[in-house]
Design a protein around this motif. Sequence first.
Motif, mmCIF file in Angstrom:
data_model
loop_
_atom_site.group_PDB
_atom_site.id
_atom_site.type_symbol
_atom_site.label_atom_id
_atom_site.label_comp_id
_atom_site.label_asym_id
_atom_site.label_seq_id
_atom_site.Cartn_x
_atom_site.Cartn_y
_atom_site.Cartn_z
ATOM 1 N N PRO A 1 0.831 -1.210 0.000
ATOM 2 C CA PRO A 1 0.000 0.000 0.000
ATOM 3 C C PRO A 1 0.865 1.260 0.000
ATOM 4 O O PRO A 1 1.989 1.248 0.479
ATOM 5 C CB PRO A 1 -0.790 -0.091 1.312
ATOM 6 N N LEU A 2 0.346 2.302 -0.560
ATOM 7 C CA LEU A 2 1.056 3.580 -0.579
ATOM 8 C C LEU A 2 1.037 4.208 0.812
ATOM 9 O O LEU A 2 0.075 4.037 1.559
ATOM 10 C CB LEU A 2 0.414 4.513 -1.598
ATOM 11 N N PRO A 3 2.071 4.972 1.153
ATOM 12 C CA PRO A 3 2.155 5.562 2.496
ATOM 13 C C PRO A 3 1.394 6.881 2.613
ATOM 14 O O PRO A 3 1.950 7.892 3.026
ATOM 15 C CB PRO A 3 3.662 5.771 2.670
ATOM 16 N N CYS A 4 0.127 6.876 2.235
ATOM 17 C CA CYS A 4 -0.694 8.075 2.358
ATOM 18 C C CYS A 4 -2.126 7.643 2.678
ATOM 19 O O CYS A 4 -2.486 6.485 2.488
ATOM 20 C CB CYS A 4 -0.621 8.929 1.099
ATOM 21 N N PRO A 5 -2.946 8.561 3.167
ATOM 22 C CA PRO A 5 -4.304 8.201 3.587
ATOM 23 C C PRO A 5 -5.160 7.685 2.428
ATOM 24 O O PRO A 5 -5.100 8.208 1.320
ATOM 25 C CB PRO A 5 -4.891 9.496 4.129
ATOM 26 N N LEU A 6 -5.940 6.668 2.707
ATOM 27 C CA LEU A 6 -6.895 6.136 1.746
ATOM 28 C C LEU A 6 -8.266 6.688 2.108
ATOM 29 O O LEU A 6 -8.701 6.582 3.255
ATOM 30 C CB LEU A 6 -6.895 4.610 1.785
ATOM 31 N N ILE A 7 -8.946 7.289 1.146
ATOM 32 C CA ILE A 7 -10.209 7.981 1.391
ATOM 33 C C ILE A 7 -11.362 7.218 0.739
ATOM 34 O O ILE A 7 -11.268 6.817 -0.419
ATOM 35 C CB ILE A 7 -10.166 9.425 0.839
ATOM 36 N N TYR A 8 -12.437 7.039 1.497
ATOM 37 C CA TYR A 8 -13.693 6.474 0.994
ATOM 38 C C TYR A 8 -14.645 7.654 0.839
ATOM 39 O O TYR A 8 -14.875 8.406 1.792
ATOM 40 C CB TYR A 8 -14.243 5.475 2.003
ATOM 41 N N GLU A 9 -15.204 7.836 -0.353
ATOM 42 C CA GLU A 9 -16.091 8.968 -0.617
ATOM 43 C C GLU A 9 -17.285 8.452 -1.415
ATOM 44 O O GLU A 9 -17.111 7.789 -2.434
ATOM 45 C CB GLU A 9 -15.320 10.020 -1.405
#
Length: 145
Positions: free
Chosen positions: A26-34
């Motif tokens: 996984p990438l080291p940044c926040p994953l957003i659910y929209e």
Amino acid sequence: MSHVLQTPPPSFHPHLVSTLTYPSPPLPCPLIYEHYLPSSVILDQHELLPLFPGSSLHIWGNQDPEAPLSALPPSNVKGGIRFQVLNQPGTVDVPVHLRYLPPSTSKETQDEERLIIKIEVAEPRIYYNSEGVGIRLDSRKGLLG
């Protein structure tokens, strides 16, 4: 990613359920659910806050559960939800409620036993959000699962 609308027991209300998979690693940044929702779908913030603690939950749109669709102002045509999810495979389960809709007498919406009114709900957007990096993987393009 898969996405279904279901009514799991013992609930009387539908749930928007998304099964998430991720690129490895996984990438080291926040994953957003929209998820943008039609005005006929209601999100109850009191029900959702305990389900997503510490996730920067943001809900918009008219949340009055008693207001029928016909009572909403024209400017309030959509609602939605946005929050950060964990960067690991899993399931996102968002309980929703439905508004009272105007009656329909159309022959197309009736069968022998009941009146059927279709409410179209688009799939959610799942994306990485990295400030300054601009990485964006959109689930509609098939990059997540």
